[in-house]
Design a protein around this motif. Structure first.
Motif, PDB file in Angstrom:
ATOM      1  N   GLU A   1      58.547   8.114  54.262  1.00  0.00           N
ATOM      2  CA  GLU A   1      57.845   9.214  53.334  1.00  0.00           C
ATOM      3  C   GLU A   1      56.083   8.629  53.299  1.00  0.00           C
ATOM      4  N   GLY A   2      55.578   8.893  52.190  1.00  0.00           N
ATOM      5  CA  GLY A   2      54.306   9.574  52.032  1.00  0.00           C
ATOM      6  C   GLY A   2      53.687  10.572  52.541  1.00  0.00           C
ATOM      7  N   THR A   3      52.730  11.590  51.606  1.00  0.00           N
ATOM      8  CA  THR A   3      52.321  13.057  51.792  1.00  0.00           C
ATOM      9  C   THR A   3      51.028  12.844  51.681  1.00  0.00           C
ATOM     10  N   GLY A   4      50.842  14.544  52.020  1.00  0.00           N
ATOM     11  CA  GLY A   4      48.974  14.281  52.484  1.00  0.00           C
ATOM     12  C   GLY A   4      49.284  15.836  51.505  1.00  0.00           C
ATOM     13  N   LYS A   5      47.922  16.605  50.859  1.00  0.00           N
ATOM     14  CA  LYS A   5      47.523  17.680  49.805  1.00  0.00           C
ATOM     15  C   LYS A   5      46.390  18.560  50.727  1.00  0.00           C
ATOM     16  N   THR A   6      46.323  19.582  51.260  1.00  0.00           N
ATOM     17  CA  THR A   6      45.357  19.575  51.390  1.00  0.00           C
ATOM     18  C   THR A   6      44.719  19.892  50.728  1.00  0.00           C
ATOM     19  N   PRO A   7      43.687  20.484  51.394  1.00  0.00           N
ATOM     20  CA  PRO A   7      42.527  20.958  50.296  1.00  0.00           C
ATOM     21  C   PRO A   7      41.797  21.884  48.895  1.00  0.00           C
ATOM     22  N   GLU A   8      41.787  21.912  47.547  1.00  0.00           N
ATOM     23  CA  GLU A   8      42.359  23.251  47.072  1.00  0.00           C
ATOM     24  C   GLU A   8      40.985  24.179  47.056  1.00  0.00           C
ATOM     25  N   LYS A   9      41.683  25.657  46.635  1.00  0.00           N
ATOM     26  CA  LYS A   9      41.498  26.069  47.480  1.00  0.00           C
ATOM     27  C   LYS A   9      41.053  27.379  45.576  1.00  0.00           C
ATOM     28  N   THR A  10      40.208  27.426  45.641  1.00  0.00           N
ATOM     29  CA  THR A  10      40.445  28.270  43.875  1.00  0.00           C
ATOM     30  C   THR A  10      39.906  29.503  44.514  1.00  0.00           C
ATOM     31  N   VAL A  11      39.990  30.477  43.732  1.00  0.00           N
ATOM     32  CA  VAL A  11      39.598  32.158  43.963  1.00  0.00           C
ATOM     33  C   VAL A  11      39.516  32.522  42.773  1.00  0.00           C
ATOM     34  N   TYR A  12      39.011  33.549  42.784  1.00  0.00           N
ATOM     35  CA  TYR A  12      38.268  34.253  40.805  1.00  0.00           C
ATOM     36  C   TYR A  12      38.882  35.542  41.679  1.00  0.00           C
ATOM     37  N   ASP A  13      40.146  36.883  40.304  1.00  0.00           N
ATOM     38  CA  ASP A  13      40.509  38.005  40.695  1.00  0.00           C
ATOM     39  C   ASP A  13      40.903  38.320  39.245  1.00  0.00           C
ATOM     40  N   TRP A  14      40.673  39.431  39.529  1.00  0.00           N
ATOM     41  CA  TRP A  14      40.957  39.994  38.318  1.00  0.00           C
ATOM     42  C   TRP A  14      40.899  41.587  38.132  1.00  0.00           C
ATOM     43  N   THR A  15      41.885  42.984  37.270  1.00  0.00           N
ATOM     44  CA  THR A  15      41.579  43.807  37.341  1.00  0.00           C
ATOM     45  C   THR A  15      40.704  43.993  36.369  1.00  0.00           C
ATOM     46  N   PHE A  16      41.002  45.770  36.536  1.00  0.00           N
ATOM     47  CA  PHE A  16      39.949  46.227  35.610  1.00  0.00           C
ATOM     48  C   PHE A  16      41.081  47.676  34.931  1.00  0.00           C
ATOM     49  N   LYS A  17      39.830  48.190  34.458  1.00  0.00           N
ATOM     50  CA  LYS A  17      40.214  48.787  33.063  1.00  0.00           C
ATOM     51  C   LYS A  17      39.728  50.272  32.781  1.00  0.00           C
ATOM     52  N   MET A  18      39.881  51.470  32.929  1.00  0.00           N
ATOM     53  CA  MET A  18      39.156  52.326  32.206  1.00  0.00           C
ATOM     54  C   MET A  18      40.014  54.102  31.023  1.00  0.00           C
ATOM     55  N   THR A  19      38.699  53.933  30.191  1.00  0.00           N
ATOM     56  CA  THR A  19      39.981  54.594  28.961  1.00  0.00           C
ATOM     57  C   THR A  19      39.623  56.521  29.524  1.00  0.00           C
ATOM     58  N   VAL A  20      40.577  56.988  29.181  1.00  0.00           N
ATOM     59  CA  VAL A  20      40.560  58.177  29.444  1.00  0.00           C
ATOM     60  C   VAL A  20      40.492  59.490  27.955  1.00  0.00           C
ATOM     61  N   ASP A  21      39.360  59.525  27.984  1.00  0.00           N
ATOM     62  CA  ASP A  21      39.202  60.708  27.158  1.00  0.00           C
ATOM     63  C   ASP A  21      38.462  62.418  27.592  1.00  0.00           C
ATOM     64  N   LYS A  22      39.449  62.943  26.683  1.00  0.00           N
ATOM     65  CA  LYS A  22      39.167  64.411  26.662  1.00  0.00           C
ATOM     66  C   LYS A  22      37.739  64.513  25.874  1.00  0.00           C
ATOM     67  N   THR A  23      36.975  65.027  25.824  1.00  0.00           N
ATOM     68  CA  THR A  23      35.889  65.364  24.353  1.00  0.00           C
ATOM     69  C   THR A  23      35.392  66.968  24.191  1.00  0.00           C
ATOM     70  N   ASN A  24      35.068  67.336  23.661  1.00  0.00           N
ATOM     71  CA  ASN A  24      35.250  68.611  23.310  1.00  0.00           C
ATOM     72  C   ASN A  24      33.305  69.165  23.649  1.00  0.00           C
ATOM     73  N   GLU A  25      32.642  69.533  23.100  1.00  0.00           N
ATOM     74  CA  GLU A  25      30.920  70.170  23.977  1.00  0.00           C
ATOM     75  C   GLU A  25      30.015  69.425  23.024  1.00  0.00           C
ATOM     76  N   LEU A  26      30.080  68.870  22.313  1.00  0.00           N
ATOM     77  CA  LEU A  26      29.260  67.896  21.189  1.00  0.00           C
ATOM     78  C   LEU A  26      29.647  66.727  20.964  1.00  0.00           C
ATOM     79  N   GLY A  27      30.754  65.934  22.656  1.00  0.00           N
ATOM     80  CA  GLY A  27      30.979  64.366  22.615  1.00  0.00           C
ATOM     81  C   GLY A  27      32.114  64.258  22.152  1.00  0.00           C
ATOM     82  N   THR A  28      33.149  65.108  21.201  1.00  0.00           N
ATOM     83  CA  THR A  28      33.678  64.642  19.775  1.00  0.00           C
ATOM     84  C   THR A  28      35.335  64.052  21.090  1.00  0.00           C
ATOM     85  N   THR A  29      36.338  63.482  20.697  1.00  0.00           N
ATOM     86  CA  THR A  29      37.567  63.021  21.537  1.00  0.00           C
ATOM     87  C   THR A  29      38.426  64.085  20.663  1.00  0.00           C
TER      88      THR A  29
END
Length: 166
Positions: A48-76
């Motif tokens: 019997e008996g167990t051990g544990k490695t040190p905990e390792k915490t990382v931070y990660d995430w995903t990204f996003k983008m908006t897809v628009d087409k606009t006219n010469e006045l900037g209107t979507t």
């Protein structure tokens, strides 16, 4: 070093962790995506008996983008259709698009899953309900990797507008 099949005291054993973000991963500006990992191991496989490695915490995430087409006045404007790829040398001819902007050839395209009206995320491998064409007009694509380059290709322009050539 190992002596008589046993590790000598004081030697280091390294553990490496890898992970893949899933469909529930947070988008960058929605807060930290905290991931913590550790290993629990037996000190004696015959007792019997167990051990544990040190905990390792990382931070990660995903990204996003908006897809628009606009006219010469900037209107979507609506009616434009786009596909997403990692290949920067595609052309509309390569995709063999229909009048509606739907490509017959999707080999180099990134599959997307519709999350809600106007919101899509990058599809995971083997995921069902994958689509390739999105309607521009404040559409959002989530699940983008910061280590990748992405290319949007317009496959259909709205009436009265020219299709993007690059």
């Amino acid at each position: 070093a190992v002596a008589d099949g046993k590790m000598e005291a004081g030697n280091m054993l390294y553990a490496y962790y890898t992970a893949v973000l899933n469909a529930g991963a947070k988008i960058y500006n929605d807060g930290k995506q905290e991931n913590t990992a550790y290993l629990e191991y037996s000190n004696n496989p015959n007792g019997e008996g167990t051990g544990k490695t040190p905990e390792k915490t990382v931070y990660d995430w995903t990204f996003k983008m908006t897809v628009d087409k606009t006219n010469e006045l900037g209107t979507t404007i609506t009616g434009a259709k786009f596909v997403l790829s990692r290949n920067d040398t595609l052309s509309i001819d390569d995709m063999n698009c229909s009048e509606d902007g739907v490509p017959a050839v999707t080999t180099d395209l990134i599959g997307l899953v519709k999350v809600s009206e106007g919101v899509y995320r990058v599809a995971l491998a083997g995921e069902e309900n994958t689509i390739y064409v999105i309607d521009a007009g404040e559409a959002v694509i989530q699940g983008l990797d910061d280590n990748e380059k992405y290319y949007l290709y317009e496959t259909k322009a709205p009436a009265g507008f020219n299709m993007l050539t690059a």
